[in-house]
Design an enzyme around this catalytic site. Sequence first.
Site, PDB file in Angstrom:
ATOM      1  N   CYS A 233       0.876  -1.184   0.000  1.00  0.00           N
ATOM      2  CA  CYS A 233       0.000   0.000   0.000  1.00  0.00           C
ATOM      3  C   CYS A 233       0.900   1.215   0.000  1.00  0.00           C
ATOM      4  O   CYS A 233       1.755   1.342  -0.866  1.00  0.00           O
ATOM      5  CB  CYS A 233      -0.972  -0.036   1.167  1.00  0.00           C
ATOM      6  SG  CYS A 233      -0.206  -0.072   2.798  1.00  0.00           S
ATOM      7  N   ARG A 238      -2.162  -0.918   5.514  1.00  0.00           N
ATOM      8  CA  ARG A 238      -3.367  -1.389   4.832  1.00  0.00           C
ATOM      9  C   ARG A 238      -3.103  -2.728   4.153  1.00  0.00           C
ATOM     10  O   ARG A 238      -3.975  -3.588   4.059  1.00  0.00           O
ATOM     11  CB  ARG A 238      -3.840  -0.357   3.788  1.00  0.00           C
ATOM     12  CG  ARG A 238      -4.522   0.845   4.383  1.00  0.00           C
ATOM     13  CD  ARG A 238      -4.877   1.871   3.329  1.00  0.00           C
ATOM     14  NE  ARG A 238      -3.711   2.595   2.829  1.00  0.00           N
ATOM     15  CZ  ARG A 238      -3.752   3.517   1.867  1.00  0.00           C
ATOM     16  NH1 ARG A 238      -4.902   3.789   1.267  1.00  0.00           N
ATOM     17  NH2 ARG A 238      -2.664   4.155   1.493  1.00  0.00           N
TER      18      ARG A 238
END
Lengths: 278, 101
Positions: A233, A238
Amino acid sequence: MSRENVLVSAQWAEENLETPGVVLVEVDEDTSAYDNGHIPGAVKIDWKTELQDPVRRDFVDRAGFEKLLSAKGIGNDDTVVLYGGNNNWFAAYAYWYFKLYGHDKVQLLDGGRKKWELDGRPLSADAVSREETTYTAREQDTAIRAFRDEVVQAIDAKNLVDVRSPDEFSGKLLAPAHLPQEQAQRAGHIPTAINVPWSKAANEDGTFRSDEELRELYKEAGIDESKATIAYCRIGERSSHTWFALHELLGHSDVKNYDGSWTEYGSLVGVPVEVGAH
Amino acid sequence: MSGCGAPEQTATLPANIDAGKETVLHGKVLAGETPVGGAYVRLLDSSGEFTAEVVTSADGDFRFFAAPGDWTVRALHRSGNGETTVSADGPGLHQVAVTVG
């Protein structure tokens, strides 16, 4: 690996707040959330000041992790239940980190802090102290951690999953939309990466989608299960969430998280970068 | 390095932010006329795809750094949910209010 081993419900957590051997840990970047109210009995870990090396861009080392967990009162045999804000991004990151250093019994609280709050479950601002332990970590398990050179090698060879939002993937934005956009690195994505935003793996209340929905999601997106997968990410948290979905929930065998992610890749000299949506 | 965690939500922009360059969506979550703190506010793009999420301040404030375009702002709170749409025609400060309940 099955869902029951790696995820617990808010209901289960509330029923096990006093269970010996179960330690709830809130992981946030912004620890004021914890200080204003946390799940009763939960200890906190600060993503930035406690899990990251204060000088170099890397994690605390094995000795540092041992010291941290010992000071938090977490033992090797404890079942650690992680939760946090941001739809469990940093809790998932910490989960990956616990696995990296060989902690077996670790689970995520499904939905994290958001689900807990939306359910109206109790929060407490009382200080929590646990007796110090002597925690022993293992060497980092690099089977689940990808570094930049292997990411470049993975272009056109492995599944590269970019879990940022479509606008970050295409190069329209350089960071999630709750953050300022002025950044040093180039915008775009790693060539041959597919874009499956992390958010597609989660329901609105922050809980993970069902195994069936997740299987369908990644199949539709074009992940080839016969190949290894690297998720990335912007800074690696994430993608920990998606690593969790692929490796822990769906049981894909070879999935790595590239924690250098776009802030590293987008700053490298000479590597290929692609812009625009697919 | 700054992470992806939610920065403090305030009614005024931090001093280091140039509102001439950033497309800022700013607003309040309300129940009737009362500001709602601790609401989860989700920014969805024009295709309904999730883009970002913040938690409102005690005064109900939230803020996103977006890009020009059409956005949906959806708020979740234990007292109820609500949403509204906003069109940002360019950089600058765009005001938006969301009512829940």
